[in-house]
Design a protein around this motif. Structure first.
Motif, PDB file in Angstrom:
ATOM      1  N   VAL A 150       0.593  -1.162  -0.240  1.00 38.35           N
ATOM      2  CA  VAL A 150      -0.085  -0.163  -0.029  1.00 38.35           C
ATOM      3  C   VAL A 150       1.139   1.118   0.046  1.00 38.35           C
ATOM      4  O   VAL A 150       0.782   2.354  -0.688  1.00 38.35           O
ATOM      5  CB  VAL A 150      -0.909  -0.056   1.091  1.00 38.35           C
ATOM      6  CG1 VAL A 150      -1.764   1.423   1.327  1.00 38.35           C
ATOM      7  CG2 VAL A 150      -1.803  -1.389   1.036  1.00 38.35           C
ATOM      8  N   GLU A 160      -8.541   5.240  -3.325  1.00 36.01           N
ATOM      9  CA  GLU A 160      -9.117   3.865  -3.727  1.00 36.01           C
ATOM     10  C   GLU A 160      -8.385   3.384  -4.690  1.00 36.01           C
ATOM     11  O   GLU A 160      -8.209   1.894  -4.906  1.00 36.01           O
ATOM     12  CB  GLU A 160     -10.651   3.919  -4.050  1.00 36.01           C
ATOM     13  CG  GLU A 160     -10.941   4.919  -4.982  1.00 36.01           C
ATOM     14  CD  GLU A 160     -11.265   6.308  -4.601  1.00 36.01           C
ATOM     15  OE1 GLU A 160     -10.636   6.732  -3.542  1.00 36.01           O
ATOM     16  OE2 GLU A 160     -11.807   6.907  -5.282  1.00 36.01           O
ATOM     17  N   LEU A 187      -5.675   0.892  -3.285  1.00 33.36           N
ATOM     18  CA  LEU A 187      -6.182  -0.252  -2.677  1.00 33.36           C
ATOM     19  C   LEU A 187      -6.486  -1.353  -3.822  1.00 33.36           C
ATOM     20  O   LEU A 187      -6.274  -2.433  -3.650  1.00 33.36           O
ATOM     21  CB  LEU A 187      -7.539   0.075  -1.765  1.00 33.36           C
ATOM     22  CG  LEU A 187      -7.488   0.906  -0.636  1.00 33.36           C
ATOM     23  CD1 LEU A 187      -8.618   0.877   0.305  1.00 33.36           C
ATOM     24  CD2 LEU A 187      -6.535   0.281   0.391  1.00 33.36           C
ATOM     25  N   SER A 204      -4.719  -4.976  -4.000  1.00 32.64           N
ATOM     26  CA  SER A 204      -5.514  -5.817  -3.453  1.00 32.64           C
ATOM     27  C   SER A 204      -5.064  -7.331  -4.075  1.00 32.64           C
ATOM     28  O   SER A 204      -5.177  -8.347  -3.317  1.00 32.64           O
ATOM     29  CB  SER A 204      -6.900  -5.856  -4.136  1.00 32.64           C
ATOM     30  OG  SER A 204      -7.246  -5.774  -5.439  1.00 32.64           O
ATOM     31  N   LEU A 223      -4.578  -2.193   8.666  1.00 29.17           N
ATOM     32  CA  LEU A 223      -5.289  -1.261   8.022  1.00 29.17           C
ATOM     33  C   LEU A 223      -5.741  -0.237   8.977  1.00 29.17           C
ATOM     34  O   LEU A 223      -5.907   1.254   8.145  1.00 29.17           O
ATOM     35  CB  LEU A 223      -6.795  -2.117   8.153  1.00 29.17           C
ATOM     36  CG  LEU A 223      -7.214  -3.182   6.847  1.00 29.17           C
ATOM     37  CD1 LEU A 223      -8.553  -3.602   6.841  1.00 29.17           C
ATOM     38  CD2 LEU A 223      -6.812  -2.380   5.449  1.00 29.17           C
ATOM     39  N   ILE A 234      -3.015   2.225   7.725  1.00 31.66           N
ATOM     40  CA  ILE A 234      -3.348   2.556   6.400  1.00 31.66           C
ATOM     41  C   ILE A 234      -4.497   3.533   6.342  1.00 31.66           C
ATOM     42  O   ILE A 234      -4.507   4.725   5.345  1.00 31.66           O
ATOM     43  CB  ILE A 234      -3.894   1.489   5.404  1.00 31.66           C
ATOM     44  CG1 ILE A 234      -2.537   0.639   5.204  1.00 31.66           C
ATOM     45  CG2 ILE A 234      -4.282   1.690   4.142  1.00 31.66           C
ATOM     46  CD1 ILE A 234      -2.782  -0.797   4.759  1.00 31.66           C
ATOM     47  N   SER A 235      -5.566   3.472   7.305  1.00 30.01           N
ATOM     48  CA  SER A 235      -6.650   4.468   7.225  1.00 30.01           C
ATOM     49  C   SER A 235      -6.192   5.915   7.669  1.00 30.01           C
ATOM     50  O   SER A 235      -6.800   6.696   7.382  1.00 30.01           O
ATOM     51  CB  SER A 235      -7.621   4.296   8.167  1.00 30.01           C
ATOM     52  OG  SER A 235      -7.324   4.141   9.614  1.00 30.01           O
ATOM     53  N   SER A 244     -12.857   6.642  -0.276  1.00 25.33           N
ATOM     54  CA  SER A 244     -11.435   6.327   0.088  1.00 25.33           C
ATOM     55  C   SER A 244     -11.769   5.147   1.211  1.00 25.33           C
ATOM     56  O   SER A 244     -11.520   4.351   1.309  1.00 25.33           O
ATOM     57  CB  SER A 244     -10.506   7.295   0.579  1.00 25.33           C
ATOM     58  OG  SER A 244     -10.285   8.148  -0.370  1.00 25.33           O
ATOM     59  N   TYR A 245     -12.575   5.950   2.208  1.00 24.26           N
ATOM     60  CA  TYR A 245     -12.984   5.071   3.491  1.00 24.26           C
ATOM     61  C   TYR A 245     -14.041   4.028   2.955  1.00 24.26           C
ATOM     62  O   TYR A 245     -14.008   3.052   3.588  1.00 24.26           O
ATOM     63  CB  TYR A 245     -13.411   5.722   4.619  1.00 24.26           C
ATOM     64  CG  TYR A 245     -12.130   6.745   5.191  1.00 24.26           C
ATOM     65  CD1 TYR A 245     -11.626   5.755   5.877  1.00 24.26           C
ATOM     66  CD2 TYR A 245     -12.197   8.051   5.046  1.00 24.26           C
ATOM     67  CE1 TYR A 245     -10.228   6.395   6.386  1.00 24.26           C
ATOM     68  CE2 TYR A 245     -10.788   8.764   5.440  1.00 24.26           C
ATOM     69  CZ  TYR A 245      -9.881   7.954   6.393  1.00 24.26           C
ATOM     70  OH  TYR A 245      -9.015   8.275   6.826  1.00 24.26           O
ATOM     71  N   SER A 253     -14.042   2.234   0.142  1.00 25.02           N
ATOM     72  CA  SER A 253     -13.244   1.178  -0.268  1.00 25.02           C
ATOM     73  C   SER A 253     -12.313   0.587   0.645  1.00 25.02           C
ATOM     74  O   SER A 253     -12.431  -0.787   0.769  1.00 25.02           O
ATOM     75  CB  SER A 253     -12.168   1.944  -1.408  1.00 25.02           C
ATOM     76  OG  SER A 253     -12.976   2.371  -2.220  1.00 25.02           O
ATOM     77  N   LEU A 254     -11.869   1.416   1.710  1.00 30.08           N
ATOM     78  CA  LEU A 254     -11.109   0.723   2.725  1.00 30.08           C
ATOM     79  C   LEU A 254     -12.099  -0.235   3.507  1.00 30.08           C
ATOM     80  O   LEU A 254     -11.568  -1.423   3.887  1.00 30.08           O
ATOM     81  CB  LEU A 254     -10.591   1.817   3.661  1.00 30.08           C
ATOM     82  CG  LEU A 254      -9.442   1.500   4.571  1.00 30.08           C
ATOM     83  CD1 LEU A 254      -8.316   1.167   3.761  1.00 30.08           C
ATOM     84  CD2 LEU A 254      -9.182   2.521   5.638  1.00 30.08           C
TER      85      LEU A 254
END
Lengths: 331, 287
Positions: free
Chosen positions: B29, B46, B49, B53, B106, B109-110, B127-128, B130-131
């Protein structure tokens, strides 16, 4: 405490345990004895819910092991044949997990862990990795795990297998100590071990219970299979005449020895071996014939074990006939 | 369950597993956000991410390969059976511990989108969203892997099969373009799937009659439907492959759609495989 009713277990087509029923009362050491593959481990695994039964019931402290597994399992501490240890943890960490899984928390958990560590004497290694411990210590950690939560019944599957003689003695002493607070069930294929520790013995062979009694009674139940040997300096024809007066003799063998004495071996079907030997003694005494040596040979537990387990699982405890080859095996 | 959770967490953090997993995820990431957000100055987190993936193909099997297989190998599963806890509690405890290990990177990353928002226009809901979606997707993959791990006592095999299954899932959308979309092709493929199902059922239940019965009925249904109305099978195989892809559903979130069906799908996949894992553990009691 534990009630096993008509327990049957098939592995595919193989019948491992066949219609096994017995009841275990509180506060004794029970020995589960049988040759390898007799169904000891299978039965123990079913009693502790590690394995399902094909049919039959197991009740622990009034709780059915299949229906009320959690309540029943709280009453049991189990040490499988291979101690189930997480090798890269220390005994302290490992016991913490087992204690928590048994529902212990906080101070009680710490107190219990300290107590069992003291009981099995592993204080010195409590913070070493289990993988680095000797086999005897690993076995102790396994027993400590079973003791956590103070269960009423401790089930140990072959607890001394693979240990050296000193470790075996230590583990046996430990088991004897446990008896004061717990009902202990242990399995073994070593007879002397069961004879030394257990108050009651269950012998199973081919998945069936063939005997269930105290070691003494088991021995007595086969006393009829007895042998008397004696040495005398009387002549053979005199001895034969004297033996004719003794009742309950089934077989006599005389042998003239090189030193001029005579050895005799008698077999009897009498239930009371002392009555036979008394008769024998007075028969010789009345005729002024000396008995230089007089020996009684009782059936040992080993004889019983071999006879019971080799006979295809039939209950022959009251049968009383003795196979010839038994004397080679006797201790 | 709490006891299992704490025990599992302790073992993940005592070994390298948790750190390797976290490092891998953070590295990929990190590289992604450097390429997209910093160098190319794209404000959409996103995309990072989406780019990252693929790392799940490798890290999820690493994280989960020992989860049940190792208990089998060490024979500690016997301890779990004999303790006064249910197999459901064991599986849920293990799954929860995996989620915690997964949530830690995570959480780190957030912070990224929030930081980027200080220096430009970042649309935070996507963004969030997708997270959140990638968290659920990972949870579903972890549940799938817990199940695979419960089938064998060989860690290597568990990891290998896991990588293969997730990799196939990752590429199944691209592959679906190349498979036959004719009715006949789909029918043949489905018959093959039924055959595989036969072996799976037979392996799991050891019941020949059950496996044969179920698969015979399924095959018969396929044949009858195919014979009466073959248009039903038109393009079915590619459609199935797209539907089953966990990764494909994630792309909706990347395009800015908060797809509720995908959320439900991820949760059902996770629940389904956890249920199968419990059954797989229970099954061990029967042989």
């Amino acid at each position: 405490m534990i009630k096993v009713e008509h327990l049957t277990k098939y592995y595919g087509d193989f019948l491992a345990v066949s219609d096994l029923s017995f009841e275990i009362e509180e506060g004794h050491v029970y020995g589960f004895l049988g040759p390898n593959g007799a169904g000891k481990t299978t039965t123990m695994n079913i009693m502790t819910d590690c394995l399902s039964a094909t049919s039959g019931r197991v009740e622990v402290g009034g709780h059915d092991i299949f229906e009320e597994a959690e309540q029943a399992k709280k009453l049991i501490g189990y040490l499988p044949e291979q101690p189930p240890l997480y090798m890269n943890e220390t005994p302290a960490e490992y016991l913490r997990f087992v204690g928590e899984a048994k529902g212990l928390r906080g101070d009680e958990l710490r107190a219990q862990i300290d107590k069992v560590i003291g009981q099995v004497r592993i204080e010195a290694v409590r913070d070493r990795r289990i993988s680095a411990l000797s086999k005897g210590y690993k076995q102790r950690v396994g027993i400590a795990q079973a003791l956590l939560g103070n269960p009423k019944v401790i089930i140990l599957d072959e607890p001394t297998v693979g240990l050296d003689p000193i470790q075996i003695i230590e583990i046996r002493d430990l088991i004897k100590e446990l008896e004061r607070e717990h009902t202990v069930i242990l399995s073994s294929h070593i007879l002397s071990e069961v004879q030394a520790i257990c108050e009651k013995i269950l012998i199973i062979a081919h998945g069936k219970l063939v005997a269930f009694d105290t070691p003494d009674k088991l021995e007595r139940s086969l006393l009829s299979a007895n042998e008397i040997t004696f040495t005398t300096d009387a002549k053979a024809n005199v001895v034969r005449a004297l033996l004719a007066k003794v009742d309950h003799l089934t077989d006599t063998e005389l042998e003239e020895r090189e030193d001029g004495l005579l050895s005799a071996r008698l077999k009897t079907d009498s239930k009371d071996i002392y009555a036979v030997s008394r008769q024998l003694f007075f028969a010789f005494a009345e005729e002024d014939q000396p008995l230089l040596e007089l020996n009684l040979k009782k059936a040992s537990l080993e004889d019983i074990f071999i006879e019971l387990t080799e006979s295809g699982g039939e209950d022959q405890a009251g049968d009383g006939t003795t196979p010839e080859e038994r004397e080679d095996e006797a201790v | 369950m709490i006891a299992v959770l704490k025990h599992e967490l302790r073992s993940y953090f005592h070994s390298f597993t948790a750190y390797v997993f976290g490092a891998f995820l953070l590295a990929i990431v990190g590289v992604g956000s450097m390429l997209y957000n910093l160098q190319a100055a794209v404000s959409n987190f996103e995309y990072v991410l989406s780019f990252g993936s693929i790392v799940f193909v490798v890290i999820v099997p690493i994280l989960t390969m020992r989860v049940i297989a190792e208990e089998r190998r060490q024979k500690t599963d016997q301890l779990l059976y004999s303790l006064p806890i249910t197999t459901t509690q064991v599986i849920l405890g293990k799954f929860a511990a995996l989620l915690v290990v997964y949530l830690i990177p995570l959480a780190v990353i957030s912070v990224y989108p929030a930081i980027f928002a200080q220096f430009g226009d970042v649309y935070l809901p996507t963004s969030y969203g997708s997270l959140f979606a990638i968290f659920l997707m990972g949870a579903a993959l972890i549940a799938l892997r817990v199940f695979i791990s419960s089938l064998t006592d060989n860690q290597g095999l568990a990891a290998g099969v896991g990588i293969a299954v997730i990799l196939f899932n990752y590429y199944s959308v691209s592959l679906s373009e190349y498979v036959s979309s004719t009715a006949f092709g789909s029918m043949v493929a489905i018959i093959v799937l039924i055959l595989i199902l036969y072996f799976v059922i037979r392996y799991l239940t050891k019941n020949e009659v059950l496996a044969y019965g179920v698969c015979f009925v399924l095959a018969a249904v396929v044949c009858v439907v195919g014979w009466t109305d073959s248009s039903k099978f038109e393009g079915l195989l590619p459609r199935i492959m797209k539907t089953l892809s966990l990764f494909e559903r994630f792309s909706a979130f990347v395009s800015g759609v908060f797809d509720m069906t995908a959320i439900v799908y991820y949760l059902s996949v996770a629940a389904f495989f956890l249920f199968l894992s419990v059954q797989s553990l229970e099954k061990r009691r029967y042989n």
